[in-house]
Design a protein around this motif. Structure first.
Motif, PDB file in Angstrom:
ATOM      1  N   ALA A 205       0.848  -1.197   0.000  1.00  0.00           N
ATOM      2  CA  ALA A 205       0.000   0.000   0.000  1.00  0.00           C
ATOM      3  C   ALA A 205       0.883   1.246   0.000  1.00  0.00           C
ATOM      4  O   ALA A 205       1.857   1.325   0.740  1.00  0.00           O
ATOM      5  CB  ALA A 205      -0.904   0.001   1.227  1.00  0.00           C
ATOM      6  N   GLY A 206       0.535   2.206  -0.864  1.00  0.00           N
ATOM      7  CA  GLY A 206       1.171   3.521  -0.806  1.00  0.00           C
ATOM      8  C   GLY A 206       2.546   3.616  -1.417  1.00  0.00           C
ATOM      9  O   GLY A 206       3.251   4.613  -1.180  1.00  0.00           O
ATOM     10  N   CYS A 225      12.163  -3.743   2.466  1.00  0.00           N
ATOM     11  CA  CYS A 225      11.627  -4.052   3.795  1.00  0.00           C
ATOM     12  C   CYS A 225      10.507  -5.095   3.690  1.00  0.00           C
ATOM     13  O   CYS A 225      10.446  -6.041   4.488  1.00  0.00           O
ATOM     14  CB  CYS A 225      11.101  -2.773   4.436  1.00  0.00           C
ATOM     15  N   ALA A 226       9.645  -4.932   2.687  1.00  0.00           N
ATOM     16  CA  ALA A 226       8.566  -5.901   2.477  1.00  0.00           C
ATOM     17  C   ALA A 226       9.127  -7.280   2.143  1.00  0.00           C
ATOM     18  O   ALA A 226       8.632  -8.302   2.625  1.00  0.00           O
ATOM     19  CB  ALA A 226       7.646  -5.417   1.363  1.00  0.00           C
ATOM     20  N   ARG A 266       1.102 -15.091   9.707  1.00  0.00           N
ATOM     21  CA  ARG A 266       2.519 -14.746   9.885  1.00  0.00           C
ATOM     22  C   ARG A 266       2.894 -13.530   9.043  1.00  0.00           C
ATOM     23  O   ARG A 266       3.647 -12.654   9.489  1.00  0.00           O
ATOM     24  CB  ARG A 266       3.411 -15.932   9.502  1.00  0.00           C
ATOM     25  N   LEU A 267       2.369 -13.474   7.830  1.00  0.00           N
ATOM     26  CA  LEU A 267       2.666 -12.329   6.964  1.00  0.00           C
ATOM     27  C   LEU A 267       2.134 -11.038   7.569  1.00  0.00           C
ATOM     28  O   LEU A 267       2.843 -10.011   7.583  1.00  0.00           O
ATOM     29  CB  LEU A 267       2.051 -12.553   5.579  1.00  0.00           C
ATOM     30  N   ARG A 268       0.919 -11.060   8.050  1.00  0.00           N
ATOM     31  CA  ARG A 268       0.345  -9.844   8.638  1.00  0.00           C
ATOM     32  C   ARG A 268       1.159  -9.398   9.859  1.00  0.00           C
ATOM     33  O   ARG A 268       1.407  -8.197  10.049  1.00  0.00           O
ATOM     34  CB  ARG A 268      -1.112 -10.076   9.015  1.00  0.00           C
ATOM     35  N   GLY A 275       6.568  -2.431   9.810  1.00  0.00           N
ATOM     36  CA  GLY A 275       5.944  -1.162   9.472  1.00  0.00           C
ATOM     37  C   GLY A 275       5.519  -1.054   8.023  1.00  0.00           C
ATOM     38  O   GLY A 275       5.571   0.030   7.427  1.00  0.00           O
ATOM     39  N   VAL A 276       5.083  -2.172   7.451  1.00  0.00           N
ATOM     40  CA  VAL A 276       4.672  -2.206   6.048  1.00  0.00           C
ATOM     41  C   VAL A 276       3.160  -2.431   5.972  1.00  0.00           C
ATOM     42  O   VAL A 276       2.634  -3.339   6.612  1.00  0.00           O
ATOM     43  CB  VAL A 276       5.395  -3.347   5.290  1.00  0.00           C
ATOM     44  N   ASP A 277       2.479  -1.590   5.195  1.00  0.00           N
ATOM     45  CA  ASP A 277       1.052  -1.782   4.945  1.00  0.00           C
ATOM     46  C   ASP A 277       0.881  -2.556   3.639  1.00  0.00           C
ATOM     47  O   ASP A 277       1.493  -2.199   2.623  1.00  0.00           O
ATOM     48  CB  ASP A 277       0.334  -0.436   4.835  1.00  0.00           C
ATOM     49  N   ALA A 278       0.056  -3.592   3.669  1.00  0.00           N
ATOM     50  CA  ALA A 278      -0.110  -4.420   2.475  1.00  0.00           C
ATOM     51  C   ALA A 278      -1.473  -5.076   2.470  1.00  0.00           C
ATOM     52  O   ALA A 278      -2.075  -5.310   3.523  1.00  0.00           O
ATOM     53  CB  ALA A 278       0.976  -5.493   2.405  1.00  0.00           C
TER      54      ALA A 278
END
Length: 311
Positions: A205-206, A225-226, A266-268, A275-278
């Motif tokens: 996201a973003g 980071c992702a 686990r991914l969430r 600090g990653v939105d996905a």
């Protein structure tokens, strides 16, 4: 005699089914895999039922599910005389008056599936004396299966080594070309052994906003980071790739539905820690449609979550 010119589980199963049909008749002989609620036909020697490899039935409906629990005999010349078989739902879907079934096991002794047969006509009680032969062939198939699964795992590792050059330079993950090749090869294994698998699609996201407001270096840092969060969440055996600018894909191999949901959890958690939105979509491979269809469904579910999060 059985044609011994086979070198893997698939060809051995084909030879055994042909031999058993020649020896005993029966309208349908099968090698099956049980996975969750599914009873998957891996090989079929069909003479009138219209069942082919890739057909899927409910495991709980089958005679075999009762047989492995010890509720019914491995050979039933007259199924109407066996209460659990007479009451089994599959008997209302197809005509079954005679049954043969024995377990196929994994190396650890757990159930893989069955070697089984059905016929619409009751058989002579004398076939019960042949149970030892069918059990012997099932044990031989199980032994070949163990060796073939080990070889399959080794082949999968070698494939990863061969495709190491096909990586995304920023993240070091496999690129889209490698993903396509590995998806195809994993589907072949799923068809051959009836393996379950989960497909996961992740969209950051973003990313465009970060690129526009903070520069592409910051956007690249977000992608890296992702990728680190993804690596921390998957198993070594799983397929992990960067599919596009802000999209990643995972195939969790030999993974059931509970394992697929655990992977998403686990991914969430990892994305939150990094600090990653996905947005995430997960779909299980359906034996009828295959891995590519699971990937496409996971992609649609990811976009549904993305739209929902946007409000």
């Amino acid at each position: 005699m059985i044609d011994v010119a086979f070198n893997d589980f698939q060809s051995a199963a084909h030879a055994v089914l042909a031999y058993l049909h020649k020896r005993f008749g029966f309208g349908l002989w099968m090698v099956t895999r049980t996975e969750g609620e599914d009873w998957i036909v891996l090989q079929a020697e069909d003479h009138g039922y219209g069942v082919k490899a890739g057909s899927v039935f409910r495991w709980a409906d089958s005679f075999c599910s009762e047989m492995v629990k010890g509720n019914g005999p491995r050979i039933a010349p007259d199924c109407d005389a066996v209460a659990v078989y007479a009451a089994a739902p599959i008997g209302r879907q197809v005509p079954i008056k005679a049954y043969i079934g024995v377990p196929l096991t994994k190396a650890d002794g757990s159930l893989f599936g069955t070697l089984c047969a059905i016929d619409p006509v009751s058989q002579s009680p004398e076939i019960v004396a042949e149970q030892h032969l069918v059990e012997l062939l099932a044990r031989l198939l199980s032994t070949i299966l163990h060796a073939d699964l080990l070889l399959s795992h080794e082949i999968r590792r070698n494939e990863r080594l061969e495709l190491e050059a096909q990586t995304d330079p920023l993240t070091g993950l496999f690129n889209r070309r490698a993903w396509d090749q590995m998806l195809h090869r994993e589907e072949e294994r799923c068809v051959r052994f009836g393996h379950p698998a989960a497909a996961v699609v992740v969209d950051l996201a973003g990313l465009q906003h970060v690129n526009d407001s903070e520069g592409h270096a910051a956007g690249d840092a977000l992608i890296v980071c992702a990728a680190q969060a993804l690596r921390a969440s998957v198993r070594e055996v799983d397929i992990l790739a960067r599919l596009g600018g802000d999209e990643f894909g995972v195939v969790a191999v030999e993974c059931n539905e509970a394992g697929g949901h655990a992977l998403v959890a686990r991914l969430r958690a990892a994305f939150a820690a990094y600090g990653v939105d996905a947005s995430i979509g997960m779909a299980m491979r359906d034996p009828t449609w295959g891995l590519d269809a699971a990937w496409q469904r996971a992609d649609r579910l990811m976009y549904s979550e993305k739209r929902r999060l946007r409000g």
